[in-house]
Structure formats: C-alpha cells, structure tokens
Design a protein around this motif. Structure first.
Motif, PDB file in Angstrom:
ATOM      1  N   GLU A 180      -8.539   3.833   2.236  1.00  0.00           N
ATOM      2  CA  GLU A 180      -7.893   3.177   3.364  1.00  0.00           C
ATOM      3  C   GLU A 180      -8.866   2.983   4.516  1.00  0.00           C
ATOM      4  O   GLU A 180      -8.858   1.939   5.179  1.00  0.00           O
ATOM      5  CB  GLU A 180      -6.682   3.995   3.827  1.00  0.00           C
ATOM      6  CG  GLU A 180      -5.474   3.900   2.925  1.00  0.00           C
ATOM      7  CD  GLU A 180      -4.256   4.567   3.530  1.00  0.00           C
ATOM      8  OE1 GLU A 180      -4.332   4.948   4.707  1.00  0.00           O
ATOM      9  OE2 GLU A 180      -3.236   4.705   2.827  1.00  0.00           O
ATOM     10  N   ASN A 189      -1.888  -1.599   8.871  1.00  0.00           N
ATOM     11  CA  ASN A 189      -2.693  -0.892   7.857  1.00  0.00           C
ATOM     12  C   ASN A 189      -2.722  -1.736   6.579  1.00  0.00           C
ATOM     13  O   ASN A 189      -2.242  -1.323   5.530  1.00  0.00           O
ATOM     14  CB  ASN A 189      -2.110   0.496   7.591  1.00  0.00           C
ATOM     15  CG  ASN A 189      -3.036   1.361   6.762  1.00  0.00           C
ATOM     16  OD1 ASN A 189      -4.246   1.166   6.730  1.00  0.00           O
ATOM     17  ND2 ASN A 189      -2.479   2.333   6.058  1.00  0.00           N
ATOM     18  N   SER A 190      -3.306  -2.911   6.692  1.00  0.00           N
ATOM     19  CA  SER A 190      -3.301  -3.861   5.589  1.00  0.00           C
ATOM     20  C   SER A 190      -4.508  -3.639   4.683  1.00  0.00           C
ATOM     21  O   SER A 190      -5.644  -3.513   5.157  1.00  0.00           O
ATOM     22  CB  SER A 190      -3.321  -5.293   6.129  1.00  0.00           C
ATOM     23  OG  SER A 190      -3.431  -6.228   5.080  1.00  0.00           O
ATOM     24  N   SER A 191      -4.273  -3.592   3.389  1.00  0.00           N
ATOM     25  CA  SER A 191      -5.371  -3.480   2.425  1.00  0.00           C
ATOM     26  C   SER A 191      -6.054  -4.836   2.319  1.00  0.00           C
ATOM     27  O   SER A 191      -5.426  -5.824   1.942  1.00  0.00           O
ATOM     28  CB  SER A 191      -4.839  -3.054   1.047  1.00  0.00           C
ATOM     29  OG  SER A 191      -4.288  -1.770   1.096  1.00  0.00           O
ATOM     30  N   ASN A 212      -9.131  -0.896   4.479  1.00  0.00           N
ATOM     31  CA  ASN A 212      -7.953  -1.384   5.200  1.00  0.00           C
ATOM     32  C   ASN A 212      -8.321  -1.785   6.618  1.00  0.00           C
ATOM     33  O   ASN A 212      -9.273  -1.260   7.207  1.00  0.00           O
ATOM     34  CB  ASN A 212      -6.852  -0.323   5.237  1.00  0.00           C
ATOM     35  CG  ASN A 212      -6.211  -0.110   3.880  1.00  0.00           C
ATOM     36  OD1 ASN A 212      -6.789  -0.439   2.847  1.00  0.00           O
ATOM     37  ND2 ASN A 212      -5.026   0.451   3.867  1.00  0.00           N
ATOM     38  N   THR A 263       0.825  -1.206   0.000  1.00  0.00           N
ATOM     39  CA  THR A 263       0.000   0.000   0.000  1.00  0.00           C
ATOM     40  C   THR A 263       0.856   1.251   0.000  1.00  0.00           C
ATOM     41  O   THR A 263       0.573   2.217  -0.725  1.00  0.00           O
ATOM     42  CB  THR A 263      -0.943  -0.007   1.220  1.00  0.00           C
ATOM     43  OG1 THR A 263      -1.746  -1.194   1.188  1.00  0.00           O
ATOM     44  CG2 THR A 263      -1.845   1.208   1.216  1.00  0.00           C
TER      45      THR A 263
END
Length: 881
Positions: free
Chosen positions: A226, A238-240, A230, A108
């Motif tokens: 986000e 902060n993972s998509s 996310n 990201t």
C-alpha cells in the motif's frame, strides 16, 4: 427476484443500501456485488460472522456440499472466500476470486478482507452441535450436569486428536466422561443437516485460533504494498495505482478423503501496470497525491531522517516538486507518521533493515530530488540546456555518490552509437526535463518491482518440488472513461475487455451447466461476446501492433498512429471503431462492452517506447547506492541490447495479460463486483445513474441480457402450485388435477396448470414471436426441479394473478360492506323495537292513574259500557215478558 432486469437489481441495491440496516453486499446469481458503505459497519466482519459462514459453507460435511443453506445466510463477501476454500479442499480445483470496480469502489479493502479470511481459515470443522442446547447426562451422583453436546459425526477436516484432547480436558472434572463415546471405531451415522445448529459455542478451543508465522508474514506485507503502490485520488484516499494478482499457496493433504487438511504455506504476488506517471505529475488542484511512501518518509521522526539523509530535516511535501503540497494528512484514520511506523515494521518482517533499509530510503530521496532540478536554455547554444539550480544539483550528486558533471552530462546530452562511431547531441530544456522525469519514473518502477520481489521471497512457500493448492485474488483496475483518455486508459480497458470475455464465457458455462442438470436443450441458449473489440485491439492489424510499428518507424508520430488505425483496420473490427466529425487528428473512438470511449493519442508513442537513454543508465551504474546498482544491473541483464527488437510497453502488457488469463483459466472463478454508490463518498446515499453505469461496466447487465435471451425467469414447481393455482379455469378445478389418476408428481401437475393458464396468452402472442407455437411447452421448459419461462410469460401470469386478486378484493369488499350494512340495519331495527316497547309500557296500567295523562278518558268509556249493559238487560227483560 423473480424478474431479473436492470431496474429490479438497481432498486434492490438501493433498498438494501439505504435501509435502516446498511447491507453492502448483494448476491446476483454467483456474483457478489459489494457497494462501498464509506464507513465501518460494526459486527459485519466479527469472528462470529466468520465462523458462521465457515461452518455453514465449508465445515458442513461432504454429504451436504451441494446444498448450501443460502436462504439462511445474508449475502456477504465471506461467501466468495468460503466457496473458494471449500472448492480447493473438497474438489481439488485451484480457485481464483476476481475483484473489479472503479477507483473508490473498495476493491483494495475487499481483497484485504478476503485474504485475511483465507489466511486464517480453520483446518478443521467446529462441531456445529456444540452450539446447540446443552445436553443433560446422568452421572453417578444422580445429578444432572449441563455439558456441551457431543457432535453426532466426526469432523471432516483432520486434527481429531486435538479435538479429542480438548474434550478430554474440558470434561475432566465430570464423571460422566466414561459414559460418552466421543469417537468410536465404527463408521458414524450420517447426520441430518436440519438437525445442525450453526451458532458458535460459548467456549472455543485455543487450538482453533493458532496463527503461524507464515500467516503473519502474508498479512504484514499489505502495508508495504500500500505504501509503495497506493495514492490519493479525487475519488479514493487509498487507491491502488497498480493491479495485482495474489496467489495464496496452501498445503492440501488427503484431498477427496474423509479427513483432508489444508494449511496456508505462503503467497506469491504478481503486479501489472503501475501508474508510474504519478511519480512526476498529479492533479494538485483536486488534492491528488503521489504514492504514500513519499509522504510517510517526510513525516518520519527527525532521527530517522538524519540517518537517511540530512536534506530531509525541516523538509515537507512542498519542498519537493514531484511530491507537492497537500491538505490531506490522514488516510483511513491514520496519520502519515503512524503509517510510517507500520511500513518500517512491515519492512523489518520482510528482512529489510540496516544498510539495505537506508539504501532503499535514499533511493526514494533520489527520486524526489530529481524533481527539484530546473532546466534552462544554454546561453551559448539555443539547442542545448543547462541545470539552473546548482544547490539542488549538489544535493542530488551527494545522494547518488556521483559528481555534478556526471549528472549534467547524463541529463542534458544524448549519445548515439553507430557501429564504431559515437556522437553526442545536446538536448533542449524540454527534452532534458523529459529525460529527468523518465529517470525518476524508471527508478521508482525498479524500486517497486524489487519490493514485490522481496515480498515474494519472504512469503513464498519454501518447499521446492511441492505442488500447492492455489487461491488467487485479482485486484484489477476497473473500466475507466474520462473527459480525456490517454494511453493508460487504453491499457486498463483492454485488460477489462479480456476479463469481460472470461466473465461472459463463465456465465455461459454456468448457464449451460444449470441447463444440463435441469435437462434443458442447450440450443435455446445464445450469447454474444466482445470478440470484435478484442480483435480491434490485439488482432494482427490491431492497435497494439500498429502502435508498436509506429514506435519503430523513424519519426513515428501519434497522428500517424491514428491514421494507420483507420486505414489498416479490417472490416470485422470496424464495427467497434468509430469516428466523428468533431474529432481531432489525434482522436479515435472504441465501442467497448461498457460503452463508447474516445481516446486522445497524444504521448502514445513516447509512453509506449519507455526507453531510458544509455547516458541515464550509465549515471545510475556510477551511483554508490548498492540497491540501485543491483536493481538496474538485474533489469538491464534481462533486456535486449537492441532497441529495435525490444518489446514495447503495450506488447509486454499483452504478454503479461495473456499469461494471467492462462493462469485464471486453470482455476474455478468467483466474481466480486465493487460498486461506488456516489462520487462524493457520502455514506447512505446512492446515485442510481452512477451505479447503473458501473453495473454495466462490471458486466452484470450483460450477464442479465444473456439470461434474458433464453429463459430469464425460473420458478420451482412447489412455488408455482402455491402461487398460481387459483388461475385455473372454473371447469378445471384444482382438486380435479390433484386427484387425477396418473398424476403423482409436481412436474405433471404444473404442466397441466400451465397448459390451462397459458391458453389465453398463446392466443394473444403472434405466431411469429414464438418458437413452435403448436409445440407443447413452447413458452416454457420444464426442468428437473424448475420451470423456465420465456420473456413475457411470467409477466402475463403475474398480470392475470393480480387481476384475480383485484376481483377477489372487490368481492370481499362488497361482502364486507353488505355485512356491515346488515349489522347496522339490524341494530337499527332492534333499537326501534326497544323504543316502541318502551313507549307502550309507558301507557300501560303499570303506571299510576295520577301520572297518566289519559286518565280522564276512562270515565266515559266506563259509563258507556255500563249504559250498554243496562240496555241489553232491559231488552232481555222485554223479551221474557
């Protein structure tokens, strides 16, 4: 690296990452490997760094396009964006940058960096000579004034009038301006690239940094995507949780001319495979969270909460079961309250405000409140269910603008229609719970898709009928394998198989293009792809069709799907399908390109159907929330009324993926592979085994294997002459080769070199291991600028070279020891001679007789001499007589 293999690349990454200066980027051919540093490196993305890569890779002029000075540029992600931008403007080809990697690898952030760089590219070249040594020009007052050097060539990329105006304003106070021909009408001479200085000038015109409204809108949409897409996982804060393909649209004019212009016109975002299961469940033990927007909403100011829904007052994450308690309140240095402000501001940029903003937030509250409903067994009917929490039911009814009876009927009953007859069947507590969760996930997916559509409406180019240049940025889930792999992992790995096929083909095409330029026969290049695995998944009797068939069949089950796999799979695809004795009835294994993965088929059929009951749909249509009504009405109109002929989730995903691959196939592709150095997110530490698995999953190792099957090592002619010239036999002196008649180029010299050097190697290698051993150059191929070696040849040459180095080192040490011993012996002789002379002088007459210990020995000697003289005199006298 002269030797390209897993170990060399792995330890090169380790040395660059764990060195004094952390370098997260590495270049492997045309692939950029990005290792997540887990910290922000100062100056790595500064404006000066941007300008350096832009000036050298983009604004260098058309004549130097094929000669980028990579030797002077360290590997950087700006290479990918610069090459894509220049390919669009100069070559007129649409571009795409594929960013892949597992969760926590930094995909990201890489996409945001690339998009920011592309969105703010200059529309013309900064004069590279402006940063060089100031030129001195004589003026009328006979003084010398330091001015910025005037470029020798015209900028290639438009807006010359602005540059001329800036120069005129800048030098207005100097009387030397009339003596300088800034831009003449004649064609300027071509400048030498070696005369260019790519450092930035100390003063840059303000026109260069113009940021228009479109650029701001494109960049401001990131916080919204986000927030809604996310989430925090145990690997990444902060993972998509979705894949996206962002197409940056550019207005390109005067392509393939001396002064083309390129301006950002807009963007279009396409999303794939949102992880909607995270709406209702996530691993709280590992401190995972649902999507960020729910926590931001709960951290909003009380005034905002009161305007949205009074039930948010004095509520936190633990107040809603679908959200749950969390110990993480800061993501990437920002609190949830600060992120809420950014999200609301970005929504205002998108035009989402007023009542539409309130309806959006209330729809999120509906999703959260659905999780607070508790279902129990109906006391009057064991097969039925009731909603136990009456207060939570009342809150939900108030939010949706419906009655409590409507909610109870929609979630606890199921209506079936057969021709003109309808029947209602009660649902047990588990089925009612699943219906409630399905409604919550369905609502959130619809909201997310509406958000994406709103982003595209705001940022998409508003010039109908205009063809735009495209630079696509693909942020896709990386290859995944866990202890238990479900339906989502199968879809993700299927997408990665498709991209790996594209990557393999592009790698082969790049090798083919290089060999054609060098004049190497293409029959030497062989490669294997992952067509067997793709045939197993998407073939006529593949997993997708078998799963869809099981979903249509009455009483279809997950076990029945697994049995069909082993019964109907053709023999060609069986090579990728494996089964072990310890497998359960619902397990099957696939040998992917990145390694074997064992899947658990539980819930495959249910997740693949993904059909919301009609009762729940009718409930949504009754809601007073206009946003939900509009979203669901639009979505329902696009769906077919018959469930039997409707596409399943995996079929829709296959169609989307094929469309995506078709769009990417029409572009020039650049690859960025993101790597997570360790699982604990510790800066400066690299787990080699963990990184090696990711390199294999990213396809880097397969690209190396493809290269090694043909000519894995290659060196330029000048390098060979400089590095291996001392390997020539004594009877074949280097000077004899260099001065031999008819040998004027490096290619002929290297050919004679290698023929002599490899005589011993040819005698050691068995005849069956070589191709045409009697053929000249069977172990290597000479191209136009390089020599391509088969596996083992360059290693043999390096071994021989090191042996000669050892011999030379031994000889040098021997001569050094001999010289040292001779010097010591000479010094010893000199010291002994000085000692003897000193001793001799000590006994000479120069010293006083008083101090001489041998002074008494002189008297007898003198007496003897005197007596001898007397005796001789007496004899003479007797003789005379």
């Amino acid at each position: 690296l002269p030797f390209l293999n897993e170990a060399s690349i792995l330890y090169n990454l380790k040395e660059r990452y764990e060195g004094e200066e952390v370098t997260p980027y590495t270049r492997v051919g045309d692939i950029i490997i990005s290792v997540n540093p887990y910290k922000w490196i100062k100056g790595l993305y500064s404006p000066q760094t941007r300008k350096r890569y832009s000036n050298q890779l983009v604004w260098r002029g058309k004549s130097n396009y094929n000669k980028p000075l990579y030797d002077n540029l360290p590997p950087h992600i700006y290479e990918a964006s610069s090459k894509a931008f220049k390919g669009l403007v100069i070559d007129g080809e649409n571009q795409s940058i594929l960013v892949s990697g597992e969760s926590g690898a930094g995909k990201t952030v890489c996409v945001k960096i690339l998009m920011s760089h592309l969105a703010t590219f200059e529309t013309r070249e900064e004069p590279p000579d402006a940063a060089s040594t100031p030129a001195k020009t004589a003026i009328t007052s006979s003084k010398e004034v330091d001015i910025v050097a005037v470029p020798k060539t015209l900028p290639w990329f438009g807006m010359m009038q602005d540059v001329t105006k800036w120069f005129t304003t800048h030098f207005l106070s100097c009387q030397c301006l009339p003596q300088i021909a800034l831009f003449s009408d004649t064609v300027p001479p071509k400048s030498n690239s070696h005369d260019m200085d790519y450092d930035l000038p100390s003063e840059i015109p303000s026109e260069v940094h113009v940021t228009n409204e479109i650029t701001e809108k494109v960049l401001e949409t990131n916080p919204v995507l986000e927030a809604f897409g996310n989430a925090k996982t145990y690997r990444n804060d902060n993972s998509s949780r979705f894949s996206k393909y962002i197409q940056l649209q550019f207005d390109v004019k005067y392509r393939n001319t001396g002064s083309p212009t390129c301006k950002l016109a807009g963007s279009c975002c396409k999303t794939y495979l949102l992880e909607k299961s995270r709406v209702t469940c996530h691993d709280i033990i590992s401190d995972e969270r649902t999507f960020h927007i729910f926590y931001q909403l709960l951290a909003a100011p009380d005034k905002d909460k009161e305007d949205i829904w009074s039930g948010l007052l004095n509520a936190d994450a633990s107040s809603f079961r679908y959200v749950g308690h969390t110990s993480t309140h800061v993501i990437e240095g920002l609190t949830e309250a600060e992120r809420w402000v950014r999200t609301v501001a970005a929504l205002n940029v998108m035009g989402i405000g007023g009542d539409l903003y309130l309806d959006l937030m209330r729809s999120l509250c509906i999703v959260m409140q659905l999780g607070n409903l508790i279902f129990g067994t109906d006391p009057n009917n064991d097969d039925g269910s009731v909603i136990v929490a009456d207060d939570e039911l009342t809150k939900l009814a108030h939010l949706m603008g419906v009655t409590t009876e409507d909610i109870v009927h929609a979630l606890t009953l199921r209506t079936y229609t057969a021709v003109d007859d309808e029947c209602t069947v009660p649902l047990n507590a588990q089925a009612a719970e699943e219906t409630c969760a399905a409604l919550a996930k369905h609502l959130y997916v619809s909201i997310f898709n509406w958000i994406v559509k709103s982003v595209n409406d705001v940022t998409s180019a508003s010039h109908p009928g205009t063809e735009h240049g495209i630079i696509g940025l693909l942020d896709l889930f990386g290859f995944e394998t866990f202890e238990v792999n479900h339906f989502e992992q199968l879809c993700i790995n299927y997408a990665n198989e498709k991209l790996q096929q594209k990557f393999t083909y592009d790698t082969f095409v790049s090798v083919k293009a290089e060999y054609e330029v060098e004049g190497i026969d293409m029959c030497e290049v062989k490669y294997s792809d992952n067509s067997d695995a793709l045939q197993l998944i998407e073939g006529p009797l593949g997993l997708i069709n078998l799963l869809s068939e099981e979903c249509i069949r009455p009483k279809g089950s997950d076990k029945g799907f697994v049995n069909k796999i082993y019964r109907n799979t053709d023999k060609n695809s069986r090579t990728c399908l494996f089964q072990k004795r310890q497998f359960r009835n619902c397990q099957f294994g696939i040998d992917h390109y990145a390694g074997p993965v064992v899947y658990n088929s539980e819930m495959f059929v249910l997740k693949n159907i993904d059909a919301l009951p009609q009762d729940a749909l009718h409930l949504v249509f009754k809601s007073s929330n206009q946003l939900i009504q509009n979203i669901m009405t639009l979505k329902t109109s696009e769906k077919r009324t018959s469930i039997v002929v409707a596409q399943t989730v995996v079929q829709k995903f296959r169609n989307q993926l094929n469309t995506l691959m078709g769009e990417i196939a029409n572009t020039k592709t650049t690859y960025v592979r993101c790597i997570s150095p360790n699982m604990h997110k510790i800066p400066g530490r690299m787990d080699l085994k963990y990184v090696l698995v990711q390199l294999r999953s990213a396809g880097v190792v397969s690209a190396i294997a493809m290269s090694r099957k043909s000519f894995p090592n290659r060196l330029q002619y000048a390098h060979i002459l400089d590095r291996f010239h001392h390997l020539i036999k004594k009877q074949m002196r280097t000077d004899d080769i260099l001065n031999k008649p008819g040998i004027n180029d490096d290619k002929a010299k290297v050919t004679l070199f290698l023929d002599s050097i490899l005589m011993k190697y040819k005698s050691l290698v068995p005849r069956d291991d070589t191709n045409n051993d009697n053929e000249k150059g069977a172990h290597y191929k000479c191209g136009a600028t390089k020599v391509y070696f088969r596996p083992g040849v360059l290693e043999f040459m390096e071994h021989e070279r090191l042996q000669i180095h050892d011999q030379c080192a031994t000889r040098i040490q021997s001569l050094a020891r001999r010289q040292s011993a001779m010097i010591k012996y000479r010094n010893y002789r000199q010291m002994k001679s000085l000692s003897v002379n000193r001793h001799r002088r000590a006994h000479s007459g120069s010293s006083s007789s008083r101090d001489n210990p041998y002074r008494f020995l002189r008297l007898p000697v003198l007496l003897c001499k005197k007596l001898a003289r007397r005796k001789i005199s007496a004899r003479k006298c007797v003789g005379v007589l």
